[in-house]
Enzyme design. Structure first.
Site, PDB file in Angstrom:
ATOM      1  CE1 TYR A 160       1.336  -0.464   4.501  1.00 20.95           C
ATOM      2  CE2 TYR A 160      -0.167   1.862   4.083  1.00 20.95           C
ATOM      3  CZ  TYR A 160       0.931   0.375   4.832  1.00 20.95           C
ATOM      4  OH  TYR A 160       1.448   1.423   6.688  1.00 20.95           O
ATOM      5  NE  ARG A 193       6.758   4.587   0.192  1.00 21.70           N
ATOM      6  CZ  ARG A 193       6.614   5.198   1.783  1.00 21.70           C
ATOM      7  NH1 ARG A 193       7.375   6.018   2.458  1.00 21.70           N
ATOM      8  NH2 ARG A 193       5.126   6.022   1.570  1.00 21.70           N
ATOM      9  NE  ARG A 240      -5.956 -19.336   4.752  1.00 16.74           N
ATOM     10  CZ  ARG A 240      -4.926 -20.413   5.222  1.00 16.74           C
ATOM     11  NH1 ARG A 240      -4.853 -21.659   4.622  1.00 16.74           N
ATOM     12  NH2 ARG A 240      -3.726 -20.078   5.996  1.00 16.74           N
ATOM     13  CG  HIS A 246       0.971 -20.597   2.381  1.00 17.32           C
ATOM     14  ND1 HIS A 246      -0.413 -21.271   3.516  1.00 17.32           N
ATOM     15  CD2 HIS A 246       1.649 -19.833   4.033  1.00 17.32           C
ATOM     16  CE1 HIS A 246       0.177 -20.741   4.903  1.00 17.32           C
ATOM     17  NE2 HIS A 246       0.779 -19.860   4.530  1.00 17.32           N
ATOM     18  CD  GLU A 287       9.931   1.504  10.371  1.00 15.56           C
ATOM     19  OE1 GLU A 287       9.932   2.593   9.432  1.00 15.56           O
ATOM     20  OE2 GLU A 287      10.253   0.492   9.999  1.00 15.56           O
ATOM     21  CG  LEU A 307       8.092   2.928   4.499  1.00 15.33           C
ATOM     22  CD1 LEU A 307       7.747   1.460   4.094  1.00 15.33           C
ATOM     23  CD2 LEU A 307       6.973   3.048   5.024  1.00 15.33           C
TER      24      LEU A 307
HETATM   25  N1  PMP Z   1       7.734   3.955   9.111  1.00 21.67           N
HETATM   26  C1  PMP Z   1       6.610   2.943   8.658  1.00 21.67           C
HETATM   27  C2  PMP Z   1       6.604   1.890   9.052  1.00 21.67           C
HETATM   28  C3  PMP Z   1       5.798   4.382   8.782  1.00 21.67           C
HETATM   29  O1  PMP Z   1       4.103   3.541   8.154  1.00 21.67           O
HETATM   30  C4  PMP Z   1       5.430   5.500   8.032  1.00 21.67           C
HETATM   31  C5  PMP Z   1       4.243   5.935   7.268  1.00 21.67           C
HETATM   32  N2  PMP Z   1       3.066   5.899   8.104  1.00 21.67           N
HETATM   33  C6  PMP Z   1       6.538   5.819   8.270  1.00 21.67           C
HETATM   34  C7  PMP Z   1       7.606   4.946   8.524  1.00 21.67           C
HETATM   35  C8  PMP Z   1       6.414   7.221   7.524  1.00 21.67           C
HETATM   36  O2  PMP Z   1       6.894   7.096   5.619  1.00 21.67           O
HETATM   37  P1  PMP Z   1       6.293   8.610   4.888  1.00 21.67           P
HETATM   38  O3  PMP Z   1       7.019   9.446   5.666  1.00 21.67           O
HETATM   39  O4  PMP Z   1       6.387   8.330   3.685  1.00 21.67           O
HETATM   40  O5  PMP Z   1       4.835   8.386   5.425  1.00 21.67           O
END
Ligand code: PMP
Length: 286
Positions: free
Chosen positions: A31, A50, A98, A100, A177, A201
């Site tokens: 997503y 991305r 279903r 995998h 993060e 991410l």
């Molecule tokens: N890390 C995670 C796990 C996230 O879910 C998000 C976005 N919600 C981010 C970082 C930040 O990403 P972005 O600046 O692209 O929203």
């Protein structure tokens, strides 16, 4: 609210997906969340890039070219009432019995919706927010924006349970993060951020913050950050597309730095808002 499902725009109440959809059964999908200001999608090409990275990682084919995504996203924005929106789009591996193993030859499910975007208000930026820490127990492909978010949901709930807004994640003693954001520190007058890799991410807002820092000659360091450095930071920020840049002023109940948003946050927030205003005034891409 008008949404998009598999080629059609329709009211969200009328959009239906099979219970056999692999998104429902396995969380087998990816997503994106794209902020929209004054009906201008913010950093759309970067979000689409991305998305392609997540699709490649999930071994899903992208059903649309970039131009088609642009067109569909602009139509979705125009079909909805708000000036500022957050567009959510997701693709799953489609509907199949279903198993995998990848089902051969079925189309993906493509869904998009949008909601009103209310960025954090001035009051929140004046006080900052509280966060807690937790061990990052997710998998080792956190660079993919996958819909299977159970670990993130559980980690984020730790913050909610503690009356905080975000969970700052530490893996083997190092910052990765937030449960739904990227995390920055300020130490000795420099912005410090963890390096991109499989354990976080690659945030679009993360990139914007670093670009703005470089353009404005604010020193920044991209390197591994220890738990000790997190706990003794002068400033701590979270960044995300919907929350922009927000100061974290309490961590696990302790004040961060002076316990209020710091001067570097004020600087970065001013740059960020100015950049957003530029984007909003830009001629609308077709
Ligand atoms: N890390 C995670 C796990 C996230 O879910 C998000 C976005 N919600 C981010 C970082 C930040 O990403 P972005 O600046 O692209 O929203």
């Amino acid at each position: 609210m008008t949404c998009y499902l598999n080629g059609e725009f329709k009211p969200i109440e009328e959009a239906c997906v099979s219970v056999l959809d692999r998104g429902f059964i396995f969380g087998d999908g990816v997503y994106e969340v794209i902020p929209v200001y004054s009906r201008h999608p913010f950093r759309l090409d970067e979000h689409l890039k991305r998305l392609q990275h997540s699709l490649d990682g999930a071994r899903l084919a992208n059903p649309y070219a970039a131009g088609q995504w642009h067109d569909l996203i602009h139509r979705l924005i125009d079909a909805n009432p708000w000036s500022d929106q957050s567009v959510y789009l997701q693709l799953t591996r489609g509907v199949a019995k279903r198993d995998h193993a990848f089902p051969p030859g079925i189309p993906p499910t493509v869904f998009m919706m949008t909601n009103e975007l209310v960025p954090p208000g001035e009051a929140l930026k004046r006080t900052g927010v509280a966060a807690v820490t937790a061990v990052d127990n997710r998998w080792a492909r956190c660079d993919l924006k996958a819909t299977s978010l159970l670990p993130n949901v559980l980690l984020r709930q730790l913050a909610v349970d503690a009356g905080a807004v975000e969970t700052v994640l530490l893996r083997e003693g190092f910052l990765t993060e937030g449960a739904a954001s990227n995390i920055f520190l300020v130490r000795a007058g420099a912005i410090v951020a963890p390096p991109k890799g499989h354990l976080m991410l690659p945030g679009i807002t993360y990139d914007v913050v670093l670009e703005l820092a470089r353009e404005n000659e604010i020193p920044c360091e991209i390197r591994e950050i220890s738990e000790f450095e997190v706990r003794t930071a002068e400033e701590l920020w979270l960044t995300s597309s919907t929350r922009e840049v927000l100061p974290i002023t309490r961590l696990d109940g302790q004040p961060v730095g002076a316990g209020r948003p710091g001067p570097m946050f004020a600087r970065m927030n001013a740059h960020y808002q100015a950049y957003k205003n530029l984007v909003m005034r830009a001629p609308k891409a077709s």
